[in-house]
Design a protein around this motif. Structure first.
Motif, PDB file in Angstrom:
ATOM      1  N   PRO A 131     -11.666  17.616  37.771  1.00 51.97           N
ATOM      2  CA  PRO A 131     -12.223  18.576  36.841  1.00 51.97           C
ATOM      3  C   PRO A 131     -13.815  18.313  36.903  1.00 51.97           C
ATOM      4  O   PRO A 131     -14.326  17.280  36.460  1.00 51.97           O
ATOM      5  N   VAL A 132     -14.451  19.651  36.950  1.00 53.26           N
ATOM      6  CA  VAL A 132     -15.989  19.543  36.859  1.00 53.26           C
ATOM      7  C   VAL A 132     -16.483  20.268  35.543  1.00 53.26           C
ATOM      8  O   VAL A 132     -16.457  21.598  35.506  1.00 53.26           O
ATOM      9  N   ASP A 133     -16.929  19.470  34.580  1.00 48.64           N
ATOM     10  CA  ASP A 133     -17.643  19.935  33.511  1.00 48.64           C
ATOM     11  C   ASP A 133     -19.105  19.659  33.682  1.00 48.64           C
ATOM     12  O   ASP A 133     -19.544  19.291  34.623  1.00 48.64           O
ATOM     13  N   THR A 134     -19.659  20.082  32.204  1.00 45.19           N
ATOM     14  CA  THR A 134     -21.054  19.735  32.626  1.00 45.19           C
ATOM     15  C   THR A 134     -21.759  18.305  32.981  1.00 45.19           C
ATOM     16  O   THR A 134     -22.600  18.163  33.674  1.00 45.19           O
ATOM     17  N   HIS A 135     -20.924  17.299  32.537  1.00 45.99           N
ATOM     18  CA  HIS A 135     -21.410  15.911  32.731  1.00 45.99           C
ATOM     19  C   HIS A 135     -21.054  15.749  34.059  1.00 45.99           C
ATOM     20  O   HIS A 135     -21.935  14.918  34.658  1.00 45.99           O
ATOM     21  N   VAL A 136     -19.865  16.083  34.732  1.00 42.02           N
ATOM     22  CA  VAL A 136     -19.461  15.849  36.045  1.00 42.02           C
ATOM     23  C   VAL A 136     -20.697  16.521  37.043  1.00 42.02           C
ATOM     24  O   VAL A 136     -20.989  15.815  37.935  1.00 42.02           O
ATOM     25  N   GLU A 137     -20.904  17.616  36.647  1.00 49.83           N
ATOM     26  CA  GLU A 137     -21.775  18.528  37.558  1.00 49.83           C
ATOM     27  C   GLU A 137     -23.267  17.831  37.587  1.00 49.83           C
ATOM     28  O   GLU A 137     -23.961  17.780  38.618  1.00 49.83           O
ATOM     29  N   ARG A 138     -23.534  17.251  36.336  1.00 49.98           N
ATOM     30  CA  ARG A 138     -25.063  16.702  36.038  1.00 49.98           C
ATOM     31  C   ARG A 138     -25.046  15.331  36.868  1.00 49.98           C
ATOM     32  O   ARG A 138     -26.148  15.257  37.441  1.00 49.98           O
ATOM     33  N   VAL A 139     -23.858  14.585  36.708  1.00 53.12           N
ATOM     34  CA  VAL A 139     -24.063  13.403  37.345  1.00 53.12           C
ATOM     35  C   VAL A 139     -23.812  13.548  38.830  1.00 53.12           C
ATOM     36  O   VAL A 139     -24.715  12.549  39.506  1.00 53.12           O
ATOM     37  N   SER A 140     -23.253  14.302  39.400  1.00 53.24           N
ATOM     38  CA  SER A 140     -23.034  14.469  40.926  1.00 53.24           C
ATOM     39  C   SER A 140     -24.429  15.083  41.335  1.00 53.24           C
ATOM     40  O   SER A 140     -24.816  14.579  42.567  1.00 53.24           O
ATOM     41  N   LYS A 141     -25.168  15.797  40.818  1.00 53.89           N
ATOM     42  CA  LYS A 141     -26.459  16.314  41.333  1.00 53.89           C
ATOM     43  C   LYS A 141     -27.556  15.268  41.249  1.00 53.89           C
ATOM     44  O   LYS A 141     -28.099  15.202  42.158  1.00 53.89           O
ATOM     45  N   ARG A 142     -27.538  14.423  40.326  1.00 54.59           N
ATOM     46  CA  ARG A 142     -28.520  13.537  40.085  1.00 54.59           C
ATOM     47  C   ARG A 142     -28.033  12.169  40.988  1.00 54.59           C
ATOM     48  O   ARG A 142     -29.239  11.773  41.603  1.00 54.59           O
TER      49      ARG A 142
END
Length: 204
Positions: A131-142
């Motif tokens: 599941p990709v929420d805002t947290h997973v999206e942010r960490v993945s990009k960083r």
């Protein structure tokens, strides 16, 4: 790099689990819908009252104004009240009150998109997914696991390529919790982060 990420996540978050409270399948589904643009802490307070008052059958017949009063703290409560009653009605009418275990059925329910379906499939049925929420999206990009312009679906696809399938559920939850408590949107804990050398935050 992935081996270092796994090592750090296992060290920092050794026992990852969903932080939404639930005891029945439909409770997780509805709690996940309510959690959009809200915190799990707020949702847990709301659902404690909600599920004491309603089971799935009575929820399908609930008065919408009464429901709005209960779920008001989660935000966007007018739309979420409609979703909640409609989901309950659909489960009672079409699935004998149970939550389906197939994505194609889940995503036909009101207010249920890919992320919510993934949360349900992962936690209720142990289906491998991320599941990709805002947290997973942010960490993945960083961490450079997805390009900065990637959509949530593209982030998910990238992670599924990088992470072995047998690790999807565990690592996905770890990334979420890492983002929620450490790699925050505002004031991330960079000085204490064990992945600072892997981080691309300054280039985003």
């Amino acid at each position: 790099m992935m081996s270092k990420i796994y090592e750090v996540l296992d060290l920092m978050i050794p026992s990852p689990k969903c932080e939404l409270n639930y005891s029945k399948d439909y409770e997780l589904l509805i709690a996940t819908v309510l959690s959009a643009h809200s915190t799990d802490k707020t949702v847990n307070k709301v659902t404690e009252e909600l599920f004491k008052k309603f089971d799935i059958k009575s929820l399908a017949k609930a008065d919408i104004e009464e429901l709005k009063k209960i779920i008001r703290p989660v935000g966007n409560f007018n739309k979420k009240a409609l979703y909640t009653i409609s989901i309950a009605q659909s489960l009672v009418q079409n699935y004998n009150g149970c939550v389906p275990n197939k994505r194609e059925y889940l995503e036909t329910l009101p207010g249920v998109g890919r992320k919510t379906a993934n949360v349900v499939l992962k936690n209720l049925y142990d289906v491998p997914c991320i599941p990709v929420d805002t947290h997973v999206e942010r960490v993945s990009k960083r961490l450079g696991l997805a390009p900065k312009e990637a959509t949530p679906k593209e982030v998910e696809e990238n992670l599924m390529k990088l992470i072995p399938k047998e690790k999807w559920n565990r690592v996905g939850e770890q990334l979420l919790l890492f983002g929620r408590y450490h790699c925050k949107s505002i004031k991330p804990e960079c000085t204490k982060c064990l992945l600072i050398k892997e981080c691309k935050k300054d280039s985003l």
